[in-house]
Structures are given as C-alpha cells and as structure tokens.
Motif scaffolding. Structure first.
Motif, mmCIF file in Angstrom:
data_model
loop_
_atom_site.group_PDB
_atom_site.id
_atom_site.type_symbol
_atom_site.label_atom_id
_atom_site.label_comp_id
_atom_site.label_asym_id
_atom_site.label_seq_id
_atom_site.Cartn_x
_atom_site.Cartn_y
_atom_site.Cartn_z
ATOM 1 N N ASN A 145 -39.522 51.990 20.133
ATOM 2 C CA ASN A 145 -38.778 52.283 18.908
ATOM 3 C C ASN A 145 -39.550 51.757 17.700
ATOM 4 O O ASN A 145 -39.835 50.556 17.621
ATOM 5 C CB ASN A 145 -37.396 51.620 19.007
ATOM 6 N N PRO A 146 -39.913 52.620 16.761
ATOM 7 C CA PRO A 146 -40.795 52.198 15.658
ATOM 8 C C PRO A 146 -40.266 51.001 14.869
ATOM 9 O O PRO A 146 -41.049 50.127 14.490
ATOM 10 C CB PRO A 146 -40.870 53.442 14.762
ATOM 11 N N VAL A 147 -38.982 50.956 14.602
ATOM 12 C CA VAL A 147 -38.436 49.859 13.796
ATOM 13 C C VAL A 147 -38.443 48.558 14.600
ATOM 14 O O VAL A 147 -38.885 47.510 14.116
ATOM 15 C CB VAL A 147 -37.011 50.192 13.296
ATOM 16 N N PHE A 148 -37.981 48.621 15.823
ATOM 17 C CA PHE A 148 -37.962 47.421 16.648
ATOM 18 C C PHE A 148 -39.382 46.941 16.941
ATOM 19 O O PHE A 148 -39.660 45.745 16.990
ATOM 20 C CB PHE A 148 -37.200 47.673 17.955
ATOM 21 N N ALA A 149 -40.295 47.886 17.106
ATOM 22 C CA ALA A 149 -41.703 47.538 17.345
ATOM 23 C C ALA A 149 -42.255 46.719 16.177
ATOM 24 O O ALA A 149 -42.977 45.737 16.371
ATOM 25 C CB ALA A 149 -42.524 48.816 17.538
ATOM 26 N N ASP A 150 -41.884 47.107 14.963
ATOM 27 C CA ASP A 150 -42.329 46.355 13.781
ATOM 28 C C ASP A 150 -41.660 44.986 13.710
ATOM 29 O O ASP A 150 -42.273 44.003 13.285
ATOM 30 C CB ASP A 150 -42.010 47.135 12.493
ATOM 31 N N TYR A 151 -40.402 44.928 14.115
ATOM 32 C CA TYR A 151 -39.683 43.648 14.113
ATOM 33 C C TYR A 151 -40.380 42.642 15.035
ATOM 34 O O TYR A 151 -40.573 41.485 14.686
ATOM 35 C CB TYR A 151 -38.234 43.878 14.566
ATOM 36 N N MET A 152 -40.784 43.104 16.202
ATOM 37 C CA MET A 152 -41.430 42.201 17.155
ATOM 38 C C MET A 152 -42.771 41.683 16.632
ATOM 39 O O MET A 152 -43.126 40.519 16.828
ATOM 40 C CB MET A 152 -41.622 42.897 18.505
ATOM 41 N N LEU A 185 -26.348 42.286 20.517
ATOM 42 C CA LEU A 185 -25.486 43.467 20.629
ATOM 43 C C LEU A 185 -25.637 44.273 19.345
ATOM 44 O O LEU A 185 -25.970 43.726 18.293
ATOM 45 C CB LEU A 185 -24.010 43.071 20.793
ATOM 46 N N ILE A 186 -25.389 45.569 19.436
ATOM 47 C CA ILE A 186 -25.494 46.451 18.277
ATOM 48 C C ILE A 186 -24.235 47.303 18.193
ATOM 49 O O ILE A 186 -23.670 47.670 19.226
ATOM 50 C CB ILE A 186 -26.777 47.324 18.380
ATOM 51 N N ARG A 187 -23.802 47.566 16.949
ATOM 52 C CA ARG A 187 -22.599 48.373 16.766
ATOM 53 C C ARG A 187 -23.005 49.822 16.627
ATOM 54 O O ARG A 187 -23.768 50.180 15.734
ATOM 55 C CB ARG A 187 -21.861 47.917 15.518
ATOM 56 N N GLU A 188 -22.512 50.664 17.510
ATOM 57 C CA GLU A 188 -22.805 52.091 17.446
ATOM 58 C C GLU A 188 -21.496 52.842 17.216
ATOM 59 O O GLU A 188 -20.427 52.257 17.389
ATOM 60 C CB GLU A 188 -23.482 52.544 18.755
ATOM 61 N N PRO A 189 -21.594 54.108 16.821
ATOM 62 C CA PRO A 189 -20.355 54.866 16.560
ATOM 63 C C PRO A 189 -19.355 54.775 17.718
ATOM 64 O O PRO A 189 -18.148 54.681 17.502
ATOM 65 C CB PRO A 189 -20.849 56.303 16.374
ATOM 66 N N ALA A 190 -19.860 54.764 18.951
ATOM 67 C CA ALA A 190 -18.955 54.753 20.098
ATOM 68 C C ALA A 190 -18.443 53.346 20.445
ATOM 69 O O ALA A 190 -17.568 53.202 21.297
ATOM 70 C CB ALA A 190 -19.660 55.355 21.309
ATOM 71 N N THR A 238 -21.420 33.103 22.669
ATOM 72 C CA THR A 238 -21.347 33.945 21.470
ATOM 73 C C THR A 238 -22.471 34.984 21.488
ATOM 74 O O THR A 238 -23.607 34.663 21.841
ATOM 75 C CB THR A 238 -21.487 33.090 20.190
ATOM 76 N N TYR A 239 -22.123 36.188 21.136
ATOM 77 C CA TYR A 239 -23.107 37.254 20.922
ATOM 78 C C TYR A 239 -23.037 37.651 19.448
ATOM 79 O O TYR A 239 -21.948 37.692 18.869
ATOM 80 C CB TYR A 239 -22.788 38.475 21.803
ATOM 81 N N PHE A 240 -24.199 37.926 18.852
ATOM 82 C CA PHE A 240 -24.228 38.367 17.464
ATOM 83 C C PHE A 240 -24.532 39.862 17.417
ATOM 84 O O PHE A 240 -25.397 40.354 18.152
ATOM 85 C CB PHE A 240 -25.255 37.562 16.667
ATOM 86 N N VAL A 241 -23.802 40.548 16.548
ATOM 87 C CA VAL A 241 -23.808 42.008 16.520
ATOM 88 C C VAL A 241 -24.529 42.519 15.270
ATOM 89 O O VAL A 241 -24.138 42.175 14.151
ATOM 90 C CB VAL A 241 -22.349 42.534 16.497
ATOM 91 N N ILE A 242 -25.559 43.320 15.460
ATOM 92 C CA ILE A 242 -26.213 43.956 14.310
ATOM 93 C C ILE A 242 -25.650 45.361 14.133
ATOM 94 O O ILE A 242 -25.063 45.932 15.065
ATOM 95 C CB ILE A 242 -27.758 44.027 14.471
ATOM 96 N N GLN A 247 -31.261 47.045 9.732
ATOM 97 C CA GLN A 247 -30.615 45.856 9.156
ATOM 98 C C GLN A 247 -31.364 44.597 9.579
ATOM 99 O O GLN A 247 -31.626 43.693 8.778
ATOM 100 C CB GLN A 247 -29.149 45.758 9.616
ATOM 101 N N LEU A 248 -31.711 44.550 10.852
ATOM 102 C CA LEU A 248 -32.426 43.382 11.380
ATOM 103 C C LEU A 248 -33.753 43.198 10.648
ATOM 104 O O LEU A 248 -34.132 42.094 10.246
ATOM 105 C CB LEU A 248 -32.666 43.622 12.875
ATOM 106 N N MET A 249 -34.466 44.293 10.444
ATOM 107 C CA MET A 249 -35.735 44.272 9.739
ATOM 108 C C MET A 249 -35.550 43.779 8.304
ATOM 109 O O MET A 249 -36.284 42.922 7.832
ATOM 110 C CB MET A 249 -36.263 45.715 9.670
ATOM 111 N N GLU A 250 -34.553 44.331 7.626
ATOM 112 C CA GLU A 250 -34.337 43.979 6.219
ATOM 113 C C GLU A 250 -33.910 42.532 6.060
ATOM 114 O O GLU A 250 -34.393 41.823 5.186
ATOM 115 C CB GLU A 250 -33.276 44.906 5.596
ATOM 116 N N ASP A 251 -33.008 42.097 6.913
ATOM 117 C CA ASP A 251 -32.495 40.720 6.789
ATOM 118 C C ASP A 251 -33.550 39.674 7.123
ATOM 119 O O ASP A 251 -33.417 38.514 6.744
ATOM 120 C CB ASP A 251 -31.276 40.510 7.697
ATOM 121 N N THR A 252 -34.579 40.058 7.873
ATOM 122 C CA THR A 252 -35.596 39.082 8.268
ATOM 123 C C THR A 252 -36.902 39.248 7.482
ATOM 124 O O THR A 252 -37.881 38.564 7.765
ATOM 125 C CB THR A 252 -35.900 39.183 9.781
ATOM 126 N N ALA A 253 -36.893 40.172 6.513
ATOM 127 C CA ALA A 253 -38.125 40.429 5.742
ATOM 128 C C ALA A 253 -38.434 39.281 4.786
ATOM 129 O O ALA A 253 -39.583 39.022 4.452
ATOM 130 C CB ALA A 253 -37.998 41.741 4.976
#
Ligand code: PHE
Ligand code: CO
Length: 295
Positions: A145-152, A185-190, A238-242, A247-253
């Motif tokens: 995943n391009p975004v997650f790849a950049d995060y790592m 964890l991540i929040r998805e439409p479903a 506890t689990y934290f939900v993005i 969002q993860l990329m932006e918040d950690t930039a």
C-alpha cells in the motif's frame, strides 16, 4: 549474504532472551522441511478465513495481490519482484529481532527484515517472538500500500532520530509502533477492522480485538498513544483506531522533537486507562486484565 545462524538464549538484565546475528541472510528455502511448509499452510488457511470481514480492506486486497503461496512457504525473491514494482520495498532475511538502530536503518531504506524460520507445529497459537509467519503474513502485505509503505519508511527515519535522542524518546516512539503497526485498528464504512500485524497473525487476537467486550477501543491521538504503556504477554487492553492511513501519515508528519521534550519525565498511562479527553469507540469491561506488567 551469510548462512542462517540462530544464536542461543543469553542471560541479560531483562531475563533470558534470544540473541541473533544481525546480518542479512539468504532465505534457506531448500532447507524448509515438510513440517515447516505444513505449519505455513495451516496458519495461512486459518487466518485467511478468520480475516474475512475482520481485516481491513486494504490489507486483504494487498495480501491477495502479493501472491503469497497458500501451501508452501513463499520465496522472498518472488515477493520482492512484486513488492519492488508496487512500492520499491524489499524483504531481507534475518535471524530474528534486530538491535533497534539496525532495524530502523533497514526501514529507512525501504527494506523490511523478515525472520527466515517458522514456528513449530505445537506453537501454532502463540509464540513470544516474531517468526516468518508473523513477519510475512502480518507485516509484508501493507508494504504494497503506497501510503502505508511511506509511513514505514518515515518511521525508520524517525527511529534513527529518536535513537540519537535517547532512551525516553525511543520508548515513546516504540509505543507508536506498537499501537499502529502491530496492534492498530482502522475505521471503515462497514465497521472497525484490523490492520496491525500482531493481530492479523494471531487467531485469538483477531477475534478478541474486534469482538471482545474486555478491551478499550479509542480514537488515535499521537501523544495519547506515546504516553500509553502496553502488554507484551497478553491481549492488548486498549486498541487505537485510525480513520485512514492518510490520517496516520499526516498526524506523524510533524517533528517529534518538541513532543518528546514535552513528554519527557511525564507520567505514562496504564495500558487500560480511559481519559475524559479520549474519543471512545468502546469502553472495555476490563474483564480478565492482569493488574501489573505493562511495559
Ligand atoms: N515525524 C517523525 C519525527 O519527526 C518521524 C516519524 C514519522 C515517526 C512517521 C514515526 C512515523 O521524528
Ligand atoms: Co511485528
């Protein structure tokens, strides 16, 4: 490249821990036994089934696209062709957990260290250290995943920086890794879905993280996460939900320097804490929580 070599457990001030050679090793694919392949096959089938409707869409799609072979341990060389084309990441074989700086340097250069050996059949449900199944099945798919790849990669660079700042910065950064890369964890439409590697590679936690009434599920907040201790020996409290990897990329930039300075000497929070300022998805019942032992 050298030949795989796993060193023995050694006694340290933290107890007996395995110590490994730090070098990159060629995957000894021809050396895997039928038992090794069978362990992969059983774990793969069990998790793929469990993760339908539980793992994030991006994770499931990436995992399918990567072409992980269901009944043989995949060859790193084959995966590297697919990964390299998708995001430029490469897998490198290692003996196991690496010293922190070595690990960060790999990530910063878009190399993901994958443990070459796989657990034994009697360890299907739980293993206290990462093996090939955890690393490959759990971590590698999202590198597609391009975004997650950049995060790592950003995490790796951030790790090198934190390492230079000292033990406290390292501890705060490690909590971010734990609560996102390993147990996010991540929040998805479903509904809520799993993306953390520690969860997707565990049959018990795949169900527990989403369906148990015991843990808290709290909206991701960078500093809150950095202050929160965690469990290494039980399911998370506890689990934290993005909301998204973006969002993860932006918040950690932002530069973490000022945050580390602010958090220095501040109190850490127990793994199961809930604060007034938290965005609570579900408040855990706390059932079955051990009262001590947060890291
Ligand atoms: N922005 C962080 C820093 O300044 C680096 C980082 C990015 C760390 C993404 C983790 C994840 O240190
Ligand atoms: Co891991």
């Amino acid at each position: 490249m050298s030949q795989p070599r796993r060193l023995e457990n050694v006694q340290t001030d933290r107890g007996s821990i395995p110590v490994y050679a730090t070098g990159v090793v060629a995957q000894p694919w021809d050396g895997y036994t039928e038992t090794d392949h069978d362990v992969w096959k059983r774990l793969y089938a069990r998790q793929r089934e469990l993760l339908v409707g539980r793992a994030s869409d991006a994770f499931l799609r990436a995992q399918a696209e990567m072409g992980l072979t269901p009944d043989r341990i995949p060859r790193f060389d084959d995966l590297n062709r697919v990964l390299g084309e998708a995001t430029g990441w490469q897998l490198v074989g290692v003996e196991g957990l690496l010293p922190e700086l070595t690990f960060f340097e790999h990530l910063a250069n878009r190399r993901f260290p994958v443990t070459w050996w796989i657990r034994r059949p009697e360890q299907l449900d739980y293993l206290s250290e990462p093996d090939l199944f955890h690393d490959l099945f759990g971590h590698v798919p999202l590198l597609m995943n391009p975004v997650f790849a950049d995060y790592m990669e950003a995490y790796g660079r951030g790790g090198i920086k934190a390492h230079g700042l000292g033990a406290e910065a390292m501890q705060h950064l490690a909590r971010l890794y734990w609560y996102t890369v390993e147990f996010g964890l991540i929040r998805e439409p479903a509904g809520l879905r799993i993306y953390g590697s520690g969860i997707v590679s565990s049959s018990g936690e795949s169900v527990h993280s989403l369906e148990s009434a015991s843990p808290n599920r709290i909206g991701f907040d960078l500093e809150r996460v950095m202050r929160t201790r965690y469990r290494i020996d039980t399911f998370q409290q506890t689990y934290f939900v993005i909301d998204s990897f973006e969002q993860l990329m932006e918040d950690t930039a932002q530069d973490f320097g000022p945050i580390y300075a602010r958090l220095a000497d501040g109190d850490s929070l127990p793994a199961g804490a809930v604060l007034d300022t938290d965005q609570v998805h579900t408040r855990g019942s706390g059932e079955g929580w051990a009262s001590a032992g947060d890291t």
